[in-house]
Write a protein that holds these residues in place. Structure first.
Motif, PDB file in Angstrom:
ATOM      1  N   CYS A  92       9.744   0.259   9.063  1.00  0.00           N
ATOM      2  CA  CYS A  92       9.042   1.320   9.775  1.00  0.00           C
ATOM      3  C   CYS A  92       9.814   1.621  11.064  1.00  0.00           C
ATOM      4  O   CYS A  92      10.030   0.720  11.877  1.00  0.00           O
ATOM      5  CB  CYS A  92       7.617   0.884  10.106  1.00  0.00           C
ATOM      6  N   SER A  93      10.206   2.883  11.242  1.00  0.00           N
ATOM      7  CA  SER A  93      11.022   3.252  12.408  1.00  0.00           C
ATOM      8  C   SER A  93      10.260   3.179  13.730  1.00  0.00           C
ATOM      9  O   SER A  93      10.876   3.113  14.792  1.00  0.00           O
ATOM     10  CB  SER A  93      11.612   4.643  12.228  1.00  0.00           C
ATOM     11  N   ILE A  94       8.932   3.208  13.671  1.00  0.00           N
ATOM     12  CA  ILE A  94       8.149   3.094  14.906  1.00  0.00           C
ATOM     13  C   ILE A  94       7.524   1.703  15.044  1.00  0.00           C
ATOM     14  O   ILE A  94       6.749   1.448  15.960  1.00  0.00           O
ATOM     15  CB  ILE A  94       7.060   4.186  15.012  1.00  0.00           C
ATOM     16  N   ASN A  95       7.850   0.825  14.092  1.00  0.00           N
ATOM     17  CA  ASN A  95       7.335  -0.543  14.112  1.00  0.00           C
ATOM     18  C   ASN A  95       5.817  -0.569  14.308  1.00  0.00           C
ATOM     19  O   ASN A  95       5.290  -1.258  15.179  1.00  0.00           O
ATOM     20  CB  ASN A  95       8.041  -1.365  15.188  1.00  0.00           C
ATOM     21  N   SER A  96       5.118   0.217  13.489  1.00  0.00           N
ATOM     22  CA  SER A  96       3.663   0.323  13.587  1.00  0.00           C
ATOM     23  C   SER A  96       3.002  -1.050  13.500  1.00  0.00           C
ATOM     24  O   SER A  96       3.340  -1.865  12.641  1.00  0.00           O
ATOM     25  CB  SER A  96       3.128   1.216  12.457  1.00  0.00           C
ATOM     26  N   LYS A  97       2.050  -1.267  14.388  1.00  0.00           N
ATOM     27  CA  LYS A  97       1.305  -2.533  14.384  1.00  0.00           C
ATOM     28  C   LYS A  97       0.419  -2.659  13.149  1.00  0.00           C
ATOM     29  O   LYS A  97      -0.046  -3.741  12.825  1.00  0.00           O
ATOM     30  CB  LYS A  97       0.471  -2.651  15.655  1.00  0.00           C
ATOM     31  N   LYS A  98       0.202  -1.543  12.468  1.00  0.00           N
ATOM     32  CA  LYS A  98      -0.632  -1.560  11.265  1.00  0.00           C
ATOM     33  C   LYS A  98       0.169  -1.911  10.009  1.00  0.00           C
ATOM     34  O   LYS A  98      -0.386  -2.108   8.945  1.00  0.00           O
ATOM     35  CB  LYS A  98      -1.306  -0.202  11.066  1.00  0.00           C
ATOM     36  N   GLY A  99       1.491  -1.956  10.125  1.00  0.00           N
ATOM     37  CA  GLY A  99       2.357  -2.303   9.004  1.00  0.00           C
ATOM     38  C   GLY A  99       3.025  -3.641   9.259  1.00  0.00           C
ATOM     39  O   GLY A  99       2.872  -4.250  10.318  1.00  0.00           O
ATOM     40  N   GLU A 100       3.783  -4.094   8.262  1.00  0.00           N
ATOM     41  CA  GLU A 100       4.490  -5.360   8.414  1.00  0.00           C
ATOM     42  C   GLU A 100       5.622  -5.435   7.395  1.00  0.00           C
ATOM     43  O   GLU A 100       5.576  -4.786   6.353  1.00  0.00           O
ATOM     44  CB  GLU A 100       3.541  -6.540   8.210  1.00  0.00           C
ATOM     45  N   LEU A 101       6.613  -6.225   7.723  1.00  0.00           N
ATOM     46  CA  LEU A 101       7.661  -6.508   6.755  1.00  0.00           C
ATOM     47  C   LEU A 101       7.179  -7.639   5.863  1.00  0.00           C
ATOM     48  O   LEU A 101       6.626  -8.624   6.345  1.00  0.00           O
ATOM     49  CB  LEU A 101       8.965  -6.909   7.456  1.00  0.00           C
ATOM     50  N   GLY A 102       7.383  -7.476   4.571  1.00  0.00           N
ATOM     51  CA  GLY A 102       6.983  -8.513   3.628  1.00  0.00           C
ATOM     52  C   GLY A 102       8.189  -9.021   2.868  1.00  0.00           C
ATOM     53  O   GLY A 102       9.115  -8.268   2.566  1.00  0.00           O
ATOM     54  N   GLY A 105      10.462 -12.557  -2.908  1.00  0.00           N
ATOM     55  CA  GLY A 105      11.642 -13.210  -3.471  1.00  0.00           C
ATOM     56  C   GLY A 105      12.767 -13.130  -2.450  1.00  0.00           C
ATOM     57  O   GLY A 105      12.616 -13.559  -1.308  1.00  0.00           O
ATOM     58  N   ASP A 106      13.882 -12.533  -2.849  1.00  0.00           N
ATOM     59  CA  ASP A 106      15.012 -12.410  -1.923  1.00  0.00           C
ATOM     60  C   ASP A 106      15.103 -11.020  -1.289  1.00  0.00           C
ATOM     61  O   ASP A 106      16.128 -10.636  -0.747  1.00  0.00           O
ATOM     62  CB  ASP A 106      16.319 -12.766  -2.620  1.00  0.00           C
ATOM     63  N   ALA A 107      13.997 -10.263  -1.373  1.00  0.00           N
ATOM     64  CA  ALA A 107      13.965  -8.905  -0.826  1.00  0.00           C
ATOM     65  C   ALA A 107      12.924  -8.789   0.286  1.00  0.00           C
ATOM     66  O   ALA A 107      11.856  -9.398   0.222  1.00  0.00           O
ATOM     67  CB  ALA A 107      13.643  -7.903  -1.929  1.00  0.00           C
ATOM     68  N   ILE A 108      13.262  -7.980   1.283  1.00  0.00           N
ATOM     69  CA  ILE A 108      12.337  -7.691   2.376  1.00  0.00           C
ATOM     70  C   ILE A 108      12.034  -6.196   2.336  1.00  0.00           C
ATOM     71  O   ILE A 108      12.950  -5.369   2.311  1.00  0.00           O
ATOM     72  CB  ILE A 108      12.950  -8.064   3.745  1.00  0.00           C
ATOM     73  N   HIS A 109      10.741  -5.865   2.284  1.00  0.00           N
ATOM     74  CA  HIS A 109      10.302  -4.472   2.217  1.00  0.00           C
ATOM     75  C   HIS A 109       9.198  -4.238   3.246  1.00  0.00           C
ATOM     76  O   HIS A 109       8.418  -5.143   3.539  1.00  0.00           O
ATOM     77  CB  HIS A 109       9.728  -4.137   0.829  1.00  0.00           C
ATOM     78  N   GLN A 110       9.121  -3.011   3.730  1.00  0.00           N
ATOM     79  CA  GLN A 110       8.035  -2.613   4.614  1.00  0.00           C
ATOM     80  C   GLN A 110       6.747  -2.551   3.804  1.00  0.00           C
ATOM     81  O   GLN A 110       6.704  -1.939   2.743  1.00  0.00           O
ATOM     82  CB  GLN A 110       8.313  -1.249   5.255  1.00  0.00           C
ATOM     83  N   ASN A 111       5.704  -3.172   4.290  1.00  0.00           N
ATOM     84  CA  ASN A 111       4.383  -3.117   3.670  1.00  0.00           C
ATOM     85  C   ASN A 111       3.518  -2.212   4.542  1.00  0.00           C
ATOM     86  O   ASN A 111       3.142  -2.567   5.645  1.00  0.00           O
ATOM     87  CB  ASN A 111       3.775  -4.517   3.573  1.00  0.00           C
ATOM     88  N   CYS A 112       3.219  -1.035   4.027  1.00  0.00           N
ATOM     89  CA  CYS A 112       2.469  -0.019   4.776  1.00  0.00           C
ATOM     90  C   CYS A 112       0.989   0.011   4.392  1.00  0.00           C
ATOM     91  O   CYS A 112       0.261   0.909   4.829  1.00  0.00           O
ATOM     92  CB  CYS A 112       3.065   1.359   4.525  1.00  0.00           C
ATOM     93  N   SER A 113       0.552  -0.926   3.585  1.00  0.00           N
ATOM     94  CA  SER A 113      -0.809  -0.847   3.045  1.00  0.00           C
ATOM     95  C   SER A 113      -1.893  -0.872   4.125  1.00  0.00           C
ATOM     96  O   SER A 113      -2.980  -0.348   3.914  1.00  0.00           O
ATOM     97  CB  SER A 113      -1.050  -1.952   2.011  1.00  0.00           C
ATOM     98  N   GLY A 114      -1.609  -1.440   5.283  1.00  0.00           N
ATOM     99  CA  GLY A 114      -2.600  -1.478   6.352  1.00  0.00           C
ATOM    100  C   GLY A 114      -2.500  -0.310   7.322  1.00  0.00           C
ATOM    101  O   GLY A 114      -3.267  -0.223   8.277  1.00  0.00           O
ATOM    102  N   CYS A 115      -1.570   0.591   7.075  1.00  0.00           N
ATOM    103  CA  CYS A 115      -1.324   1.688   8.013  1.00  0.00           C
ATOM    104  C   CYS A 115      -1.775   3.025   7.418  1.00  0.00           C
ATOM    105  O   CYS A 115      -1.332   3.411   6.341  1.00  0.00           O
ATOM    106  CB  CYS A 115       0.170   1.753   8.356  1.00  0.00           C
ATOM    107  N   ASP A 116      -2.611   3.737   8.139  1.00  0.00           N
ATOM    108  CA  ASP A 116      -3.129   5.019   7.658  1.00  0.00           C
ATOM    109  C   ASP A 116      -2.547   6.218   8.426  1.00  0.00           C
ATOM    110  O   ASP A 116      -2.946   7.358   8.214  1.00  0.00           O
ATOM    111  CB  ASP A 116      -4.655   5.044   7.735  1.00  0.00           C
ATOM    112  N   VAL A 117      -1.573   5.976   9.296  1.00  0.00           N
ATOM    113  CA  VAL A 117      -1.014   7.015  10.171  1.00  0.00           C
ATOM    114  C   VAL A 117      -0.709   8.331   9.444  1.00  0.00           C
ATOM    115  O   VAL A 117      -1.170   9.386   9.863  1.00  0.00           O
ATOM    116  CB  VAL A 117       0.237   6.497  10.927  1.00  0.00           C
ATOM    117  N   PRO A 118       0.057   8.343   8.343  1.00  0.00           N
ATOM    118  CA  PRO A 118       0.428   9.634   7.759  1.00  0.00           C
ATOM    119  C   PRO A 118      -0.689  10.328   6.993  1.00  0.00           C
ATOM    120  O   PRO A 118      -0.522  11.461   6.544  1.00  0.00           O
ATOM    121  CB  PRO A 118       1.577   9.281   6.811  1.00  0.00           C
TER     122      PRO A 118
END
Length: 143
Positions: A92-102, A105-118
Motif C-alpha cells: 500500500c503506497s499510503i501504508n494504510s493502518k487498515k491494511g497490512e502486509l501478509g 509461504g515465500d511471498a509477501i502481499h498487501q492484505n487490504c481486507s480490513g481497509c474500506d478506503v476505496p
C-alpha cells in the motif's frame, strides 16, 4: 491469477459497463451511484465473483464498487524486493493502518481486507475519472 492478468481483465469489464452507461447519458453522479454494491449485485452479476453469493468484500454498510481495486495498491508480478528469503509482490503506497502486509509461504502481499478506503462514495468522487485505468495508473509498477 497474477495481478496484471486480473488488472487487465478488470479494466476491460469496468470499461464495458461505463461505456454502456455513457451511451445512456448517465452523469458522473449517476455512474458512481450505479456502482453501489446493491445495484451491481442485481445488474452486473459477472463484475465480481462475490456477487453470486451476495457477499461484500468489506464489511461496510454503503459499499461502492467503482474503485474495486485501490489507487494506492502497488504490485509487480515479478516481485518488488527480497526481504530475507521472501519476495514482496505488493504493498500500500499510503501504508494504510487498515491494511497490512501478509506472508504467504515465500511471498509477501498487501492484505487490504480490513481497509474500506476505496469503497467510500466520497473517496470515489474525489478520485473519479471516467477511465478507471487512469485512476489506477500508478498501481502496476512494471509499466
Amino acid at each position: 491469477m497474477p495481478y496484471k492478468s486480473w488488472f487487465d481483465e478488470h479494466t476491460s469489464k469496468h470499461k464495458k459497463i461505463v461505456d454502456k452507461l455513457l451511451q445512456k447519458n448517465f452523469t458522473t453522479e449517476e455512474i458512481i451511484e450505479y456502482f453501489d454494491f446493491e445495484n451491481m449485485v442485481e445488474m452486473e452479476k459477472d463484475f465480481c465473483p462475490l456477487y453470486e453469493k451476495n457477499k461484500k468484500c468489506h464489511d461496510m454498510k454503503k459499499l461502492n464498487c467503482y474503485l474495486c481495486a485501490c489507487p494506492n495498491f502497488r504490485f509487480n508480478d515479478n516481485g518488488i524486493e527480497k526481504i530475507d528469503d521472501k519476495t514482496k509482490y505488493s504493498y500500500c503506497s499510503i501504508n494504510s493502518k487498515k491494511g497490512e502486509l501478509g506472508t504467504y509461504g515465500d511471498a509477501i502481499h498487501q492484505n487490504c481486507s480490513g481497509c474500506d478506503v476505496p469503497h467510500v462514495k466520497k473517496y470515489v468522487e474525489d478520485k473519479f475519472d471516467i477511465d478507471w485505468k487512469k485512476i489506477m495508473k500508478e498501481c502496476d509498477l512494471d509499466e
